[in-house]
Design an enzyme around this catalytic site. Structure first.
Site, PDB file in Angstrom:
ATOM      1  N   PRO A   1      68.197  46.188  -5.035  1.00 32.20           N
ATOM      2  CA  PRO A   1      67.983  44.867  -4.433  1.00 32.20           C
ATOM      3  C   PRO A   1      69.195  44.446  -3.603  1.00 32.20           C
ATOM      4  O   PRO A   1      70.337  44.727  -3.970  1.00 32.20           O
ATOM      5  CB  PRO A   1      67.809  43.929  -5.633  1.00 32.20           C
ATOM      6  CG  PRO A   1      67.922  44.749  -6.848  1.00 32.20           C
ATOM      7  CD  PRO A   1      68.218  46.156  -6.491  1.00 32.20           C
ATOM      8  N   MET A   2      68.935  43.744  -2.499  1.00 31.77           N
ATOM      9  CA  MET A   2      70.004  43.355  -1.572  1.00 31.77           C
ATOM     10  C   MET A   2      71.043  42.463  -2.227  1.00 31.77           C
ATOM     11  O   MET A   2      72.219  42.566  -1.940  1.00 31.77           O
ATOM     12  CB  MET A   2      69.420  42.648  -0.343  1.00 31.77           C
ATOM     13  CG  MET A   2      69.113  43.563   0.830  1.00 31.77           C
ATOM     14  SD  MET A   2      70.379  44.824   1.124  1.00 31.77           S
ATOM     15  CE  MET A   2      71.636  43.850   1.918  1.00 31.77           C
ATOM     16  N   CYS A   3      70.622  41.565  -3.129  1.00 28.67           N
ATOM     17  CA  CYS A   3      71.601  40.655  -3.726  1.00 28.67           C
ATOM     18  C   CYS A   3      72.597  41.427  -4.578  1.00 28.67           C
ATOM     19  O   CYS A   3      73.779  41.073  -4.647  1.00 28.67           O
ATOM     20  CB  CYS A   3      70.919  39.542  -4.523  1.00 28.67           C
ATOM     21  SG  CYS A   3      69.897  40.150  -5.865  1.00 28.67           S
ATOM     22  N   THR A   4      72.142  42.494  -5.211  1.00 28.74           N
ATOM     23  CA  THR A   4      73.053  43.330  -5.989  1.00 28.74           C
ATOM     24  C   THR A   4      74.063  43.984  -5.066  1.00 28.74           C
ATOM     25  O   THR A   4      75.262  43.957  -5.310  1.00 28.74           O
ATOM     26  CB  THR A   4      72.270  44.428  -6.733  1.00 28.74           C
ATOM     27  OG1 THR A   4      71.313  43.821  -7.596  1.00 28.74           O
ATOM     28  CG2 THR A   4      73.203  45.321  -7.539  1.00 28.74           C
TER      29      THR A   4
ATOM     30  N   SER B   1      76.334  40.994  -3.279  1.00 26.74           N
ATOM     31  CA  SER B   1      77.251  40.110  -4.003  1.00 26.74           C
ATOM     32  C   SER B   1      77.560  40.464  -5.445  1.00 26.74           C
ATOM     33  O   SER B   1      78.532  39.963  -5.991  1.00 26.74           O
ATOM     34  CB  SER B   1      76.750  38.669  -3.930  1.00 26.74           C
ATOM     35  OG  SER B   1      75.384  38.652  -4.301  1.00 26.74           O
TER      36      SER B   1
END
EC number: 6.2.1.64
Lengths: 516, 466
Positions: free
Chosen positions: B238-241, B244
Site C-alpha cells: 500500500p502507498m501509505c506504507t 510514510s
C-alpha cells in the site's frame, strides 16, 4: 583483481539460484564432487542439472562404448562419438556447459572398481548410479553405506522413472518450510516482551497511535486482561476464542455516534487470534531429533526452543514495529548466546576446541530450531532382505492394483529377468510376445519369495515387455531434473530429500513416494 | 471425447512434404545412423495395453514426427531451451521457436543452449543454432525479437499451420493472448466445432521449486482463462506504507523506485529506471540504505534491491527440466496417439520430497475467452462507466489490463473509452464519469471490449439491475 571479477561474474550467473539457497548453499555445491555411474541419457540429464548450477567437480564412471542408440537419445553424446568410451565422450560435452566445473572420467565398469578398488568411491560427496543391474546396486550400496557416502539410484524404464535414496542419517537445518507458523510466544511471554507491552496504554493513546499499534501488542494486552478474568486459562475452544475476539473488537475506537472506526490493525489482531494463541511447545519431530541426534541440540531442555526472533509484517507505524521487532531479535540473540555457552561446554567435555562449531552455525541452527529435519533411509540390504522387506507398505498400496507400487514390483521383476537371462525382456520385436510368459514367471517368483499376496495385472507385464528397456529422452529428462535437485538437497543440507523410493509414471503424469 | 487429431492432417501433410523432399534432394536420409530412433520406435511400432484407442502401430508414426509434424515453441528461455532439446531428441524436426528476448548473464545457470559469449544475442537464434548443430537433421527456425509482435505472430499462424503449440512463457498476459489466438482459429459449422481446426496448446510454468504443466484443447477442454483464479494478481505494497510508514527493507526500496526516482531523475529527464542497468540499481540501493537508516530498518542489500526493482523470480535448472519434460511427453502423445494425453493439469513441487498432483481442470460456464456466448454484465443505469472499467480490470476471472470499450449506439459504433491511444484517451476520458444511461446504453446492449490479454474482442451483454 581477477578473483574479485570471477566472484562478481559468478554472482551474476548464479543470481537466480542464490536467491533459493544463498551464498553458503552455493559454497557447499562448489565444494562437492559428484560421481555418476553410466552416462546414459538419464545420467547425463542428471549431471547437466548439477553442472549448470556449478558443482565443484564430477567424475563419470562408465565402461561402455557409445552405441547408435546412445547417440540417439542423449544430448551429450554426438553420433561422432559412436565407438568411443561413453564416459569420455559425455564428459567433453558436459564439461563444456560450465567452465567453473571440473569434469573427470573413468573408463571402467563399477563392478570392476568394486573388485579392485572399492575405496575409490569414498572420495565423493554423493554417488549417483543410473541403469544399474540389481547385483551392482547391492554391492555398491553396501560399500557406500559403510563409508557413509550418500547413494542415489535412478532408472528410466520405458515410461516409468524410478529413484531410490540411500543415506543413513541426513540432517537438515534449513528446511525452508512453505507454511511455517510464527514464533511469537504469546502464550508464554518472556520478561522483555512483557515489559514492552506494559509500555503501551491503549486507553490513553491518541487515535493515530491507537490505529498503528502492532496487532501482536493488541492481542497481548487483551490476553492479559482475559487471563486475569479467567483464572489464568487461555481461550481453548471455538466459543472461548470467539469471545476473546469479541473483547478485541470492542476495543476498536468508535465515533461519537458509536460507529466503529476503520482500524486495520485491530482487524489484523482479530484475524490472527486463531494462530497467535498456539501453544509454544517443542513439537514431536523435534523432540525425536533431540533424543537421537549427536549434534548440538542435545543441550536444550526439552521445554523451550530458542526464540526465532522474526515477526511478520503488520499494520503499524515504523517506530512501533521496529521496536517490537527488536524485542524479539534481542531475545533471540540472548537465547543463541546461551546455546553457544552450552555448546562450548559440551565440546570441551568431549575434548574438542570450542571453535569447532561456529557462531554463525549456532545462530542459523537457533533460527531454524522449529524446522529441523532428519532423514534416515533404510539400506538396500534391508529393503531386499526377506526378513526385513516392507511387506505392509507394498501390500497396502497394492490394494489399488493400479497404484504406482505396481511399477516398483515390475522393476524388481525385470531385474530378476536380467539376472536369469542376462538381458531385459522385449528388447527386440520378436522377443516381446515370448518374453511375456518368462517375465510372468519372474513376477511370480518375486511375489512368492517375499510372501506378497498381491495381484499384478497381465497388462503391466505385457507393457513392461513392450518397453524393451527403452530409455526415452523425455522421461530421462524428468528424472534428470528430479534427481539433480535431490542431490543438491543432499549436498547443501537445505530443503528436505525424499525418503526413500520415488516412482514417476509418464503415461498418467502421476508420481508417488514410498518408504521401503 | 478422445480422437486422433492428426489423422486428417497427417495424410495431407505427408504428400506435401514428400514433394518438398524431392526438390531438396531427399535431405532427410543422410542424418540417420543405426539405432538412432530405437528408444522411440518401441512406442510407435509395437501394440500395447495402454495405448490410445486410435493408436496404430507401424512406421507411419515416426515418419510423421520426422517429416511432417510442425511444432511451435513459444519462449526460448528456461523452459524453451529444455523443450527444444526434448522435442529434438524425441524425433520432432520441424520446430519453430519464438522469443523476443536477448541473452543475459543471469540466464546461464539454466538456459543451457547459451554461453557467456552469446550474451546480448537474440535467444531464439542462438537456441536454434545450437540445437540444429547438436541434433543432426533437426531444423529449428527462430523468430527473434525484431520480427515478433502480435500482428506478425498471427500471420505466422495462418501461414505455417502448426500441429501443436508449446508455451514456456514467463507472463500470464502472453499466455492469455496465445490462448485467445488459438480460440480465434476454431471453426464452427452450425454450432458444431470442427475438430480439424483445433490446435492443442501445451503450457508449462515454473517458479523456484514449483511448476505446472497442462494440456489445452481449445474449444474442448478448460482454457487459460477458465482457470484464471489459479493465477491471483500480484499484490503491491500500500502507498501509505511506502510513503510514510515503512517497516521492511522492501518498503524502502519501493519508496525509492516509485517516489524518489521520478522526483530526482538522477540520470536525466525522461530516463526511466532500468532494472538491467547496474548503475541504476546501485543508485536505488544507496538511496534505499539512506531511507532505511532513517527508520532504523536493517536488511537492505544490493541483491534485495535488484530483486524488488526487477520483480525477480528465483529459478533453477532442475524445475525447468522437469516441467519441460512433462510438456514434451504430452506433445509426443498428442502427435502420435501413443498414449492418452494428460487430462489435463499437473502440479509439481520439490521443496519437501517430490510432490505431484494431477487433476482435470473444468471449463468455466461463462468463460470470457472460450465460451461462444457473450458474458452478462450487471450494472445499474445510474452506474458510471468507470465502475464498468474497474470491474473489467479487478474481477478475478477477467483481470484485464487496459480495456477499450466500444458499443453500438443509435446505429453507430461509439468508442466509450480507450486508454492506449493518448488522443482518444483524452477525448473519451469524460465518459468515465458519465452514467450508462447518459451514454445512451440500453438494457441487453452488447459491449465489445478489446484488451492486451486477448487477440479477439470479448463480447459482453449489459443487464440493467434496479
Amino acid at each position: 583483481a581477477t578473483m574479485a571479477a570471477t566472484k562478481a561474474s559468478k554472482e551474476q550467473k548464479y543470481d537466480r539460484q542464490l536467491r533459493l539457497w544463498g551464498d553458503h548453499g552455493q559454497e557447499t555445491l562448489e565444494n562437492a564432487h559428484v560421481c555418476l555411474i553410466n552416462a546414459t541419457a538419464t545420467g547425463t540429464e542428471i549431471l547437466k542439472n548439477l553442472v549448470l548450477p556449478g558443482i565443484g567437480a564430477f567424475t563419470i564412471v562408465d565402461g561402455h562404448t557409445v552405441s547408435g542408440e546412445d547417440a540417439g537419445n542423449n544430448f551429450f553424446l554426438s553420433n561422432n562419438s559412436i565407438g568411443r568410451n561413453r564416459a569420455q565422450a559425455a564428459t567433453e560435452l558436459l564439461q563444456e556447459l560450465n567452465g567453473d566445473v571440473s569434469g573427470n572420467f573413468v573408463e571402467e565398469s563399477p563392478d570392476k572398481l568394486l573388485d579392485n578398488d572399492p575405496e575409490f568411491f569414498h572420495r565423493f560427496t554423493i554417488v549417483i548410479g543410473v541403469q544399474l543391474p540389481e547385483s551392482t546396486c547391492l554391492r555398491l550400496g553396501s560399500v557406500l553405506w559403510n563409508a557413509s557416502v550418500p547413494f542415489l539410484i535412478c532408472k528410466t524404464y520405458g515410461l516409468i522413472g524410478y529413484m531410490r535414496l540411500v543415506v543413513q542419517e541426513h540432517t537438515v537445518i534449513e528446511s525452508h518450510p512453505d507454511n511455517a507458523l510464527e514464533d511469537l510466544r504469546l502464550d508464554q511471554p518472556f520478561e522483555e516482551f512483557k515489559n514492552h507491552t506494559n509500555s503501551y496504554d491503549l486507553d490513553s493513546m491518541d487515535k493515530k497511535d491507537h490505529s498503528h499499534t502492532p496487532w501482536i501488542i493488541i492481542v497481548a494486552k487483551y490476553l492479559e486482561k482475559w487471563l486475569s478474568e479467567h483464572n489464568d486459562q487461555l481461550p481453548k475452544n471455538y466459543k472461548e476464542k470467539e469471545a476473546f475476539r469479541q473483547t478485541i473488537r470492542e476495543g476498536i475506537i468508535k465515533t461519537d455516534g458509536g460507529v466503529p472506526e476503520d482500524e486495520e490493525n485491530f482487524e489484523e489482531a482479530i484475524k490472527n487470534v486463531n494462530t497467535a494463541l498456539n501453544l509454544t511447545k517443542v513439537c514431536g519431530v523435534i523432540q525425536l531429533i533431540f533424543y537421537h541426534s549427536s549434534c548440538v541440540c542435545r543441550v536444550f531442555s526439552l521445554i523451550h526452543l530458542p526464540v526465532r526472533g522474526t515477526i511478520p509484517d503488520m499494520i503499524a507505524d515504523s517506530q512501533k514495529f521496529i521496536n517490537l521487532q527488536n524485542v524479539y531479535r534481542e531475545k533471540a540473540m540472548q537465547d543463541a548466546a546461551a546455546v553457544s555457552k552450552h555448546v562450548e561446554c559440551l565440546l570441551r567435555s568431549v575434548g574438542k576446541p570450542p571453535e569447532s562449531i561456529s557462531e554463525k552455525d549456532i545462530k542459523l541452527f537457533c533460527k531454524n530450531a522449529s524446522f529441523l529435519r532428519v532423514v534416515r533411509c533404510r539400506s538396500l540390504a534391508e529393503e531386499y532382505s526377506v526378513d526385513s522387506v516392507n511387506k505392509d507398505e507394498i501390500a497396502s498400496y497394492m490394494d489399488n492394483p493400479d497404484s504406482e507400487m505396481v511399477f516398483y514390483l515390475m522393476l524388481r521383476a525385470v531385474d530378476r529377468f536380467y539376472q536369469q537371462h542376462s538381458r531385459y525382456p522385449g528388447v527386440y520385436n520378436y522377443q516381446v510376445e515370448e518374453d511375456i510368459n518368462k517375465l510372468k514367471v519372474c513376477v511370480n517368483s518375486l511375489l512368492q519369495e517375499y510372501s506378497l499376496s498381491v495381484n499384478i495385472k497381465d497388462d503391466y507385464i505385457h507393457e513392461f515387455c513392450r518397453y524393451g528397456a527403452a530409455e526415452p529422452h523425455t522421461v530421462s529428462a524428468f528424472l534428470g531434473g528430479s534427481a539433480a535437485q535431490e542431490a543438491i538437497k543432499i549436498i547443501s543440507h537445505q530443503f528436505v530429500p525424499f525418503n526413500n523410493t520415488f516412482i514417476y509414471n509418464a503415461m498418467s503424469q502421476t508420481s508417488a513416494t514410498f518408504q521401503l | 471425447l478422445l480422437f486422433s487429431l492428426f489423422r486428417e492432417k497427417k495424410r495431407t501433410k505427408v504428400v506435401e512434404l514428400t514433394e518438398n523432399m524431392v526438390v531438396d534432394g531427399g535431405s532427410g536420409v543422410s542424418f540417420e545412423w543405426g539405432g538412432r530412433w530405437s528408444h522411440i520406435k518401441k512406442f510407435l511400432e509395437r501394440p500395447g495395453p495402454f495405448t490410445h484407442p486410435d493408436f496404430e502401430p507401424g512406421t507411419e508414426g515416426l515418419q510423421f514426427l520426422l517429416e511432417t509434424c510442425k511444432i511451435l515453441v513459444i519462449g526460448a528461455g528456461g523452459l524453451g531451451c529444455e523443450l527444444l532439446k526434448d522435442l529434438a531428441l524425441t524425433g520432432f524436426r520441424n520446430i519453430n521457436v519464438v522469443d523476443m528476448d536477448t541473452i543475459d548473464v543471469s540466464n546461464l545457470n539454466r538456459q543451457f543452449l547459451f554461453r557467456p559469449k552469446d550474451v546480448g544475442r537474440p535467444k531464439a537464434e542462438v537456441a536454434a543454432d545450437f540445437i540444429n548443430s547438436r541434433v543432426p537433421g533437426c531444423c529449428v527456425v527462430p523468430y527473434p525479437f525484431y520480427c515478433v509482435d502480435c500482428i506478425n505472430l498471427s500471420r505466422l499462424f495462418l501461414r505455417l499451420e502448426f500441429h501443436i503449440i508449446v508455451c514456456g512463457l514467463d507472463s500470464i498476459v502472453a499466455r492469455r493472448w496465445m490462448n485467445g489466438m488459438l480460440l480465434s482459429l476454431l471453426v464452427y459449422e452450425d454450432g458444431v466445432l470442427d475438430p480439424g481446426s483445433i490446435i492443442p496448446l501445451i503450457d508449462g510454468g515454473t517458479e523456484g521449486f514449483k511448476g505446472n504443466a497442462r494440456v489445452i484443447l481449445p474449444g474442448m477442454t478448460a482454457c487459460i482463462d477458465c482457470t484464471l483464479e489459479l493465477y491471483p494478481p500480484q499484490i503491491n505494497f500500500p502507498m501509505c506504507t511506502i510513503a510514510s510508514m515503512p517497516r521492511l527493507p522492501e518498503h524502502c526500496i519501493e519508496y525509492v523506485r516509485i517516489l524518489q526516482w521520478p522526483k530526482e531523475l538522477p540520470f536525466g529527464d525522461g530516463v526511466v529506471l532500468d532494472g538491467d542497468d547496474p548503475e541504476h540499481i546501485q543508485w536505488v540501493f544507496q538511496r534505499s540504505l539512506e531511507r532505511a537508516a532513517e527508520f532504523s530498518i536493517t536488511g537492505v542489500t544490493y541483491r534485495l534491491t535488484q530483486g524488488v526493482v526487477k520483480r525477480i523470480i528465483p529459478a533453477v535448472a532442475s524445475t525447468n527440466a522437469v516441467i519441460a519434460a512433462a510438456c514434451a511427453t504430452e506433445v509426443f502423445k498428442l502427435a502420435t496417439s501413443a498414449y492418452i494425453p494428460l487430462s489435463n493439469y499437473m502440479v509439481f513441487n520439490d521443496v519437501d520430497g517430490l510432490y505431484t498432483y494431477t487433476f482435470e481442470a473444468e471449463r468455466k460456464e461463462n468463460c470470457s475467452a472460450c465460451r461462444q456466448v457473450p458474458q452478462d454484465l450487471h450494472f445499474q443505469q445510474s452506474s458510471k462507466l468507470q465502475e464498468v472499467l474497474d470491474f473489467l480490470t479487478e474481477n478475478a476471472s477477467l483481470q484485464m489490463k487496459s480495456p477499450a470499450i466500444t458499443a453500438t449506439v443509435e446505429g453507430k459504433n461509439k468508442t466509450l473509452y480507450l486508454q492506449s491511444v493518448p488522443s482518444i484517451e483524452q477525448r473519451t476520458r469524460a465518459n468515465l464519469s458519465k452514467t450508462l444511461k447518459e451514454l445512451g446504453l440500453t438494457d441487453g446492449q452488447e459491449l465489445a471490449v478489446a484488451d492486451s490479454t486477448t487477440p479477439q474482442t470479448v463480447m459482453f451483454r449489459l443487464c440493467f439491475t434496479s
